[in-house]
Design an enzyme around this catalytic site. Sequence first.
Site, PDB file in Angstrom:
ATOM      1  N   ASP A 172       0.878  -1.165   0.000  1.00 14.70           N
ATOM      2  CA  ASP A 172       0.000   0.000   0.000  1.00 14.70           C
ATOM      3  C   ASP A 172       0.919   1.219   0.000  1.00 14.70           C
ATOM      4  O   ASP A 172       1.581   1.518   1.002  1.00 14.70           O
ATOM      5  CB  ASP A 172      -0.880  -0.006   1.248  1.00 14.70           C
ATOM      6  CG  ASP A 172      -1.839   1.175   1.294  1.00 14.70           C
ATOM      7  OD1 ASP A 172      -1.679   2.120   0.478  1.00 14.70           O
ATOM      8  OD2 ASP A 172      -2.736   1.184   2.152  1.00 14.70           O
ATOM      9  N   LYS A 207       0.663  15.497 -12.325  1.00 16.09           N
ATOM     10  CA  LYS A 207       1.530  15.371 -13.506  1.00 16.09           C
ATOM     11  C   LYS A 207       2.670  16.388 -13.479  1.00 16.09           C
ATOM     12  O   LYS A 207       3.821  16.053 -13.781  1.00 16.09           O
ATOM     13  CB  LYS A 207       0.704  15.526 -14.786  1.00 16.09           C
ATOM     14  CG  LYS A 207      -0.431  14.516 -14.935  1.00 16.09           C
ATOM     15  CD  LYS A 207       0.036  13.084 -14.738  1.00 16.09           C
ATOM     16  CE  LYS A 207      -1.119  12.099 -14.868  1.00 16.09           C
ATOM     17  NZ  LYS A 207      -0.738  10.726 -14.477  1.00 16.09           N
ATOM     18  N   THR A 235      -6.714   0.771 -21.668  1.00 16.19           N
ATOM     19  CA  THR A 235      -6.823  -0.009 -20.448  1.00 16.19           C
ATOM     20  C   THR A 235      -8.289  -0.250 -20.120  1.00 16.19           C
ATOM     21  O   THR A 235      -9.190   0.317 -20.747  1.00 16.19           O
ATOM     22  CB  THR A 235      -6.184   0.746 -19.270  1.00 16.19           C
ATOM     23  OG1 THR A 235      -6.919   1.979 -19.072  1.00 16.19           O
ATOM     24  CG2 THR A 235      -4.718   1.072 -19.544  1.00 16.19           C
ATOM     25  N   TYR A 267      -5.354  16.455 -10.834  1.00 19.50           N
ATOM     26  CA  TYR A 267      -4.680  15.697 -11.890  1.00 19.50           C
ATOM     27  C   TYR A 267      -3.486  16.485 -12.422  1.00 19.50           C
ATOM     28  O   TYR A 267      -2.380  15.946 -12.575  1.00 19.50           O
ATOM     29  CB  TYR A 267      -5.674  15.402 -13.016  1.00 19.50           C
ATOM     30  CG  TYR A 267      -5.096  14.593 -14.155  1.00 19.50           C
ATOM     31  CD1 TYR A 267      -5.180  13.203 -14.148  1.00 19.50           C
ATOM     32  CD2 TYR A 267      -4.491  15.208 -15.248  1.00 19.50           C
ATOM     33  CE1 TYR A 267      -4.650  12.450 -15.193  1.00 19.50           C
ATOM     34  CE2 TYR A 267      -3.958  14.474 -16.296  1.00 19.50           C
ATOM     35  CZ  TYR A 267      -4.052  13.099 -16.268  1.00 19.50           C
ATOM     36  OH  TYR A 267      -3.515  12.369 -17.309  1.00 19.50           O
TER      37      TYR A 267
END
Length: 287
Positions: free
Chosen positions: A70, A169, A200, A165
């Site tokens: 984890d 990045k 995916t 997001y």
Amino acid sequence: MSDKRPVAVVTGASRGAGRGIAIALGAHGCTVYVTGRSEKAGDAALPGTIYETAEAVTKAGGVGIAVRVDHADDAQVKTLFDQVERDQGRVDILVNNACALHDQLTAPGNFWEKPLGIVDMLDVGLRSSYVASYYAAPLMIGRDKALVAFTSASGAVHYVFGPAYGAHKAGMDKFAADMAVDFKEAGVAALSIWMGTLWTDRLRMVIASDPAKYAYLENMAETPEFTGHVIWALYNDPQLMELSGQTVIGAEMAVKYGIQDEGGRQPSSYRDTHGVEPRVQYPAIIR
């Protein structure tokens, strides 16, 4: 006991990009430590486990080793690299890919209208990449060559899905730039790689949620293995250290190294499709 196979650690490799990268590195003969939380069907909403990926790595020609980690727990990450040190004595390639992607990330709405849990990708994604690099570094220094790769995307420089997001990045790109400064005298390269849209199970789910909006992605998606082949080529580039610190576009590196995707496809660069390119870090260094 260590052998001559390159030793790679790919984080977040139960499915998606990590799984593809791990399998590709296996195809090049690497011993690959596959990390993630999914050990059995039902552990996550999407299919895929660390054991399935490790088996696929071995089937591809490498040695796959599944380790349940984890990446929100620093102690588990340390235990992972303690195991790698006992087993192999080194790490040649680290791929920082683990990321907590919320199902509502791509939902319409402003950031305050989406679940607060989306920001978890700054913990498992950004912070976890720092921690993995921290514990891997002593096992990489002193090698003939070693590579820390961060999986990233063009959302680092333009709006995609919201600020969490984009911060993830941009942070991955910045990690590569700044870690390269610290690694320079140690002979370890750090690079961030902009992956394209990946074919995916998650992408299939996104397309199914709104086919009219997202169907176009089918024709431009890269296989998850594609980035793994690019990482292998980068690792073997005699000029690797000259690239260290850069953010590179995977599709452009593929052209440089003569790599094609499945079916002979040549994925397009974000430079062509979106008119964007990675930011270049200024050379000033303050210590």
